[in-house]
Design an enzyme around this catalytic site. Structure first.
Site, short mmCIF file in Angstrom:
data_model
loop_
_atom_site.label_atom_id
_atom_site.label_comp_id
_atom_site.label_asym_id
_atom_site.label_seq_id
_atom_site.Cartn_x
_atom_site.Cartn_y
_atom_site.Cartn_z
N ILE A 13 -26.47 16.74 -3.65
CA ILE A 13 -26.80 16.23 -2.60
C ILE A 13 -26.34 16.87 -0.96
O ILE A 13 -27.27 16.87 -0.02
CB ILE A 13 -27.40 15.04 -2.22
CG1 ILE A 13 -28.12 14.26 -1.81
CG2 ILE A 13 -25.71 14.13 -1.94
CD1 ILE A 13 -29.92 14.71 -1.72
N SER A 35 -13.88 16.35 -0.06
CA SER A 35 -14.58 16.08 -0.88
C SER A 35 -13.20 16.58 -2.91
O SER A 35 -12.02 17.40 -2.06
CB SER A 35 -15.75 17.27 -1.58
OG SER A 35 -15.87 16.57 -2.47
N LYS A 89 -28.45 7.10 0.52
CA LYS A 89 -29.11 6.20 -0.28
C LYS A 89 -28.64 6.12 -1.66
O LYS A 89 -27.91 6.97 -2.56
CB LYS A 89 -30.50 6.03 -0.50
CG LYS A 89 -31.43 7.48 -0.60
CD LYS A 89 -31.10 7.40 -2.61
CE LYS A 89 -31.56 8.46 -2.71
NZ LYS A 89 -31.80 8.52 -4.39
N ASP A 167 -31.55 5.25 -9.44
CA ASP A 167 -31.30 6.42 -8.19
C ASP A 167 -32.74 7.13 -7.33
O ASP A 167 -32.74 6.83 -6.54
CB ASP A 167 -30.95 7.33 -8.59
CG ASP A 167 -30.17 8.08 -7.52
OD1 ASP A 167 -29.24 7.41 -6.87
OD2 ASP A 167 -30.64 9.54 -7.58
#
Length: 307
Positions: A13, A35, A89, A167
């Protein structure tokens, strides 16, 4: 001056949406990332949020793009360090996590943004404005897609807190809670749970608004071929059809002209406005409906899911 932003979580994403939106924005400058896996050219990438915050790099804001199960601890650290935070989200794995972050942001005076990107789809604002003046008779949500296409090999979505079919389903609920004027309540539901997974692959929900209008929702991750991301709302003045994830809008049989799709660009523009105004936007209603679905739905075991 541009808002100096770091991205935490360089997964699909982030690469598909967040990094391009930041690069195209005049409001933000990408200065770092954190990350466990992945890189992005031109900025230093740290392994953890702790290393990022201790690096000495001047950072104003952080976009949290890691899986929701890891978001709370990282967001806590960023807010305590005085950084403004955008939450991809869902904003957390639980409502309690979200509530804690909201209170901490209020106490520290930092901006917290629960970023429901589907609310920025081209047809949502017009749909919301039209429905605001009308009484809803009923509504139907049909959100079906191919999990192998959109989440290839991703295991976190099947683990507790990953939401499974919710999701993508939470995108539909984020739109529904934005365009339907009345508060929405879950009455009943059924969840289909693969024998080898901890999250549902399909769900059927029966909801209702405060005026008693029934709202049905069907979510399914097993649909191949054309994908279905549609919301239909019947009113006394005709049917509203918000389809293709909110990118197409038809009202009472008339196709409405819409701007080109720019969900993440518009979402980041709103985040910039919030930061500069010293405000937050932390609506949790879509996640609340998902949590209610896990609380109040019957669960049925279905075939094991094989990637």
């Amino acid at each position: 001056m541009a808002i100096r932003i770091a991205v935490v979580g360089l997964g699909k994403i982030a690469h598909d949406q967040h990094l391009p939106a930041i690069a195209a924005s005049r409001d933000f400058e990408l200065v770092a990332a954190a990350s466990l896996e992945g890189t992005t050219p031109g900025v230093p990438v740290f392994r953890t949020i702790d290393e990022l915050l201790a690096s000495g790099i001047a950072i104003d804001a952080v976009a949290m793009c890691q899986p929701p199960q890891a978001r709370y601890e990282a967001a806590l650290k960023a807010i305590r360090a005085g950084k403004h935070v955008l939450l991809e989200k869902p904003p957390g794995a639980t409502l309690a996590e979200c509530e804690g972050l909201v209170r901490l942001a209020e106490d520290t005076g930092t901006t917290l943004f629960a970023a429901w990107h589907s609310r920025y789809a081209p047809g949502v604002a017009q749909a919301k404005a039209w429905l605001a003046e009308r009484k809803i008779v009923s509504a139907e949500i049909v959100w079906k897609e191919d999990v192998r296409r959109w989440h290839p090999g991703q295991q976190w979505i099947w683990q507790p807190g990953g939401l499974g079919v919710f999701d993508p389903g939470i995108n539909a609920l984020s739109i529904a809670t934005a365009i339907i004027p009345q508060h929405i309540v879950l009455l009943d539901g059924e969840l289909e749970m693969p024998a080898n997974r901890a999250a549902p692959i399909a769900a059927r929900l029966q909801l209702v608004d405060m005026d008693g209008a029934p709202i049905s929702a069907v979510f399914d991750w097993r649909q191949t071929g054309p994908q279905s991301w549609d919301i239909f709302v019947d009113t006394a003045d005709g049917r509203l059809e918000l389809t293709q994830g909110g990118s197409k809008l038809r009202i009472a049989g008339e196709e409405r002209a819409l701007a080109p799709e720019a969900e993440y660009g518009d979402m980041y523009a709103h985040f910039a406005d919030l930061v500069r105004a010293g405000e937050s936007d932390t609506d949790r209603s879509p996640l609340r409906l998902v949590a209610d679905a896990f609380l109040r739905s019957r669960q049925h075991q279905t075939d094991a899911f094989i990637d």
